[in-house]
Design a protein around this motif. Structure first.
Motif, PDB file in Angstrom:
ATOM      1  N   THR A  16      43.951  42.167  36.954  1.00  0.00           N
ATOM      2  CA  THR A  16      42.893  41.702  37.736  1.00  0.00           C
ATOM      3  C   THR A  16      42.661  40.352  38.056  1.00  0.00           C
ATOM      4  OG1 THR A  16      42.152  43.684  36.447  1.00  0.00           O
ATOM      5  CG2 THR A  16      40.459  42.178  37.539  1.00  0.00           C
ATOM      6  N   ASP A  17      42.979  39.507  37.000  1.00  0.00           N
ATOM      7  CA  ASP A  17      42.862  38.185  37.384  1.00  0.00           C
ATOM      8  C   ASP A  17      43.806  37.625  38.375  1.00  0.00           C
ATOM      9  OD1 ASP A  17      41.139  37.748  35.344  1.00  0.00           O
ATOM     10  OD2 ASP A  17      42.831  37.394  33.775  1.00  0.00           O
ATOM     11  N   HIS A  18      44.961  38.231  38.509  1.00  0.00           N
ATOM     12  CA  HIS A  18      45.863  37.762  39.739  1.00  0.00           C
ATOM     13  C   HIS A  18      45.238  38.209  40.919  1.00  0.00           C
ATOM     14  CE1 HIS A  18      49.277  36.013  37.329  1.00  0.00           C
ATOM     15  NE2 HIS A  18      49.239  36.975  36.610  1.00  0.00           N
ATOM     16  N   VAL A  19      44.726  39.324  40.949  1.00  0.00           N
ATOM     17  CA  VAL A  19      44.182  39.879  42.287  1.00  0.00           C
ATOM     18  C   VAL A  19      43.220  39.216  42.767  1.00  0.00           C
ATOM     19  CG1 VAL A  19      43.108  41.926  43.253  1.00  0.00           C
ATOM     20  CG2 VAL A  19      44.992  42.171  41.964  1.00  0.00           C
ATOM     21  N   ALA A  20      42.094  38.670  41.928  1.00  0.00           N
ATOM     22  CA  ALA A  20      41.053  37.921  42.288  1.00  0.00           C
ATOM     23  C   ALA A  20      41.394  36.352  42.639  1.00  0.00           C
ATOM     24  CB  ALA A  20      39.958  37.621  40.977  1.00  0.00           C
ATOM     25  N   VAL A  73      44.470  25.580  39.353  1.00  0.00           N
ATOM     26  CA  VAL A  73      42.840  25.139  39.498  1.00  0.00           C
ATOM     27  C   VAL A  73      41.995  26.681  39.710  1.00  0.00           C
ATOM     28  CG1 VAL A  73      41.258  23.903  40.555  1.00  0.00           C
ATOM     29  CG2 VAL A  73      43.363  22.932  40.116  1.00  0.00           C
ATOM     30  N   VAL A  74      42.560  27.207  40.490  1.00  0.00           N
ATOM     31  CA  VAL A  74      41.745  28.425  41.050  1.00  0.00           C
ATOM     32  C   VAL A  74      41.699  29.351  39.757  1.00  0.00           C
ATOM     33  CG1 VAL A  74      41.776  30.338  42.631  1.00  0.00           C
ATOM     34  CG2 VAL A  74      42.634  28.125  43.366  1.00  0.00           C
ATOM     35  N   ALA A  75      42.832  29.432  39.086  1.00  0.00           N
ATOM     36  CA  ALA A  75      42.792  30.527  37.973  1.00  0.00           C
ATOM     37  C   ALA A  75      41.819  30.268  37.011  1.00  0.00           C
ATOM     38  CB  ALA A  75      44.146  30.422  37.442  1.00  0.00           C
ATOM     39  N   LEU A  76      41.447  28.921  36.945  1.00  0.00           N
ATOM     40  CA  LEU A  76      39.996  28.667  35.822  1.00  0.00           C
ATOM     41  C   LEU A  76      39.165  29.227  36.099  1.00  0.00           C
ATOM     42  CD1 LEU A  76      40.419  24.595  35.933  1.00  0.00           C
ATOM     43  CD2 LEU A  76      41.195  26.198  34.165  1.00  0.00           C
ATOM     44  N   GLY A  77      38.961  30.013  37.383  1.00  0.00           N
ATOM     45  CA  GLY A  77      37.601  30.792  37.606  1.00  0.00           C
ATOM     46  C   GLY A  77      37.595  32.134  37.085  1.00  0.00           C
ATOM     47  N   ALA A 101      36.863  32.894  42.619  1.00  0.00           N
ATOM     48  CA  ALA A 101      37.664  33.681  41.782  1.00  0.00           C
ATOM     49  C   ALA A 101      36.749  34.451  40.754  1.00  0.00           C
ATOM     50  CB  ALA A 101      38.766  32.902  41.347  1.00  0.00           C
ATOM     51  N   GLN A 102      35.741  33.563  40.463  1.00  0.00           N
ATOM     52  CA  GLN A 102      34.782  34.069  39.309  1.00  0.00           C
ATOM     53  C   GLN A 102      34.281  35.363  39.653  1.00  0.00           C
ATOM     54  OE1 GLN A 102      33.094  29.685  38.462  1.00  0.00           O
ATOM     55  NE2 GLN A 102      31.983  31.334  37.191  1.00  0.00           N
ATOM     56  N   GLU A 103      34.036  35.914  40.790  1.00  0.00           N
ATOM     57  CA  GLU A 103      33.551  37.011  41.236  1.00  0.00           C
ATOM     58  C   GLU A 103      32.374  37.253  40.786  1.00  0.00           C
ATOM     59  OE1 GLU A 103      36.803  40.022  40.730  1.00  0.00           O
ATOM     60  OE2 GLU A 103      37.557  39.454  42.968  1.00  0.00           O
ATOM     61  N   MET A 152      42.291  32.555  47.004  1.00  0.00           N
ATOM     62  CA  MET A 152      43.176  31.559  47.808  1.00  0.00           C
ATOM     63  C   MET A 152      43.203  31.906  49.235  1.00  0.00           C
ATOM     64  SD  MET A 152      46.194  30.207  45.126  1.00  0.00           S
ATOM     65  CE  MET A 152      46.940  31.768  44.946  1.00  0.00           C
ATOM     66  N   ARG A 153      43.568  33.328  49.539  1.00  0.00           N
ATOM     67  CA  ARG A 153      43.617  33.461  50.909  1.00  0.00           C
ATOM     68  C   ARG A 153      42.349  33.347  51.682  1.00  0.00           C
ATOM     69  NH1 ARG A 153      45.938  38.360  48.623  1.00  0.00           N
ATOM     70  NH2 ARG A 153      44.028  39.581  49.336  1.00  0.00           N
ATOM     71  N   HIS A 154      41.003  33.766  50.939  1.00  0.00           N
ATOM     72  CA  HIS A 154      39.789  33.340  51.529  1.00  0.00           C
ATOM     73  C   HIS A 154      39.784  31.861  52.213  1.00  0.00           C
ATOM     74  CE1 HIS A 154      38.165  37.226  51.582  1.00  0.00           C
ATOM     75  NE2 HIS A 154      37.829  37.194  50.139  1.00  0.00           N
ATOM     76  N   MET A 155      40.209  30.980  51.279  1.00  0.00           N
ATOM     77  CA  MET A 155      40.021  29.569  51.562  1.00  0.00           C
ATOM     78  C   MET A 155      41.482  28.841  52.142  1.00  0.00           C
ATOM     79  SD  MET A 155      36.863  29.445  50.976  1.00  0.00           S
ATOM     80  CE  MET A 155      37.089  27.592  51.611  1.00  0.00           C
ATOM     81  N   GLU A 156      42.288  29.940  52.636  1.00  0.00           N
ATOM     82  CA  GLU A 156      43.594  29.353  53.074  1.00  0.00           C
ATOM     83  C   GLU A 156      44.236  28.269  52.478  1.00  0.00           C
ATOM     84  OE1 GLU A 156      42.843  28.360  57.118  1.00  0.00           O
ATOM     85  OE2 GLU A 156      41.990  30.523  57.573  1.00  0.00           O
ATOM     86  N   VAL A 157      44.075  28.361  50.717  1.00  0.00           N
ATOM     87  CA  VAL A 157      45.087  27.392  50.073  1.00  0.00           C
ATOM     88  C   VAL A 157      46.147  28.063  49.458  1.00  0.00           C
ATOM     89  CG1 VAL A 157      42.728  26.255  49.740  1.00  0.00           C
ATOM     90  CG2 VAL A 157      43.672  27.964  48.090  1.00  0.00           C
ATOM     91  N   ASP A 158      46.284  29.206  49.801  1.00  0.00           N
ATOM     92  CA  ASP A 158      47.601  29.936  49.209  1.00  0.00           C
ATOM     93  C   ASP A 158      48.907  29.606  49.801  1.00  0.00           C
ATOM     94  OD1 ASP A 158      46.707  30.999  51.708  1.00  0.00           O
ATOM     95  OD2 ASP A 158      48.047  32.870  51.369  1.00  0.00           O
ATOM     96  N   SER A 159      49.142  28.790  50.930  1.00  0.00           N
ATOM     97  CA  SER A 159      50.401  28.183  51.473  1.00  0.00           C
ATOM     98  C   SER A 159      50.828  26.951  50.503  1.00  0.00           C
ATOM     99  CB  SER A 159      50.211  27.827  52.843  1.00  0.00           C
ATOM    100  OG  SER A 159      49.139  26.882  53.115  1.00  0.00           O
TER     101      SER A 159
END
Length: 266
Positions: free
Chosen positions: A114-118, A96-100, A154-156, A123-130
């Motif tokens: 670059t996409d993976h870094v974004a 879902v986040v990758a759709l950005g 993630a769209q930056e 995900m870390r910012h919103m604490e959903v990586d776990s």
């Protein structure tokens, strides 16, 4: 240069005029809180700026006429977090986040480094990586909200529009999100977020736009927009005003009592 500028913007939903001759501009580095009572036109204003509802008037994005921009160009300039937090597909949170990142890659192309870094940063910012591998449809309402905000991050993009982004979040995540938005503004991006929590808006936004009945009532710093008079006339409430750590604190306390003779609020 303004990241978003609207001029004489009006919109009608059904037979109801929702926005009337609204004009303002948002420049780099601003965290703008869009405030006002229910039905003031906040959501419609955000959607009109995105071209999601029909409107009349001028809209420019990064100095370009919005009507001339294609969907991909628009998505590379503005990210949007809708008020609704529905996720229709049982796909992993990370997907879902990758759709950005869709505006930056050809259809069906693999994600770049670059996409993976974004994606990881969002995900870390919103604490959903776990819980990146969990199906998004299995999440709580607040967790879904954080995933959708992560997708927008993630769209930056230079500008982020968010419709009630703190709704459904617990106090810790509300504050973390407001701090994140403020940090984004310090880095030169801009955020426009519709909000009902006047305390959060006063404490974290550097500019507030107060809407009522489809028109801008006030536009400026929190201290100049949020006053006892404006809260009484627009919201019909009395509030406590104070300061803490050098920032404004506002807490609505009670309804304003009508004038005993006229029956009207101040």
């Amino acid at each position: 240069m303004s990241l978003l500028a609207v001029s004489g913007l009006s919109a009608t939903l059904g037979r109801q005029r929702v926005l009337s001759d609204v004009s303002f501009a948002v420049g780099p580095g601003e965290f703008v809180g869009l405030i006002g009572p229910n039905g003031a036109g906040k959501s419609t204003l955000l959607k009109a700026a995105l071209g999601l509802v029909a409107s009349q008037g001028g809209i420019s994005i990064a100095g370009l006429d919005a009507a001339t921009l294609g969907a991909r160009e628009r998505a590379a300039s503005i990210a949007y977090v809708a008020q609704e937090h529905e996720i229709a597909w049982a796909i992993p949170v990370e997907a879902v986040v990758a759709l950005g990142r869709t505006p930056y890659r050809p259809a069906f192309a693999a994600l770049s480094s670059t996409d993976h870094v974004a994606i990881e940063r969002a995900m870390r910012h919103m604490e959903v990586d776990s819980f990146r591998d969990r199906a998004a449809t299995d999440l709580s309402g607040g967790e879904k909200a954080r995933v959708l905000i992560a997708r927008a991050l993630a769209q930056e993009t230079p500008l982020l529009l968010a419709d009630e982004p703190t709704a459904g979040l617990d106090p810790s995540h509300q504050i973390a999100l407001m701090r994140l938005f403020a940090d984004q503004a310090k880095q030169g991006r801009s955020v426009v977020a519709s909000m009902h929590d006047l305390g959060l808006a006063a404490r974290w936004c550097n500019r507030l736009i107060l809407l009522d009945r489809g028109q801008i009532i006030a536009d400026g710093s929190p201290e100049t927009v949020l006053t006892p008079e404006s809260l009484a006339s627009v919201y019909g409430v009395e509030a406590y005003f104070g300061t803490a750590a050098g920032r404004t604190v506002i807490q609505p306390l009670d309804l304003v009592q009508p004038h005993p003779q006229t029956g009207k609020r101040p």
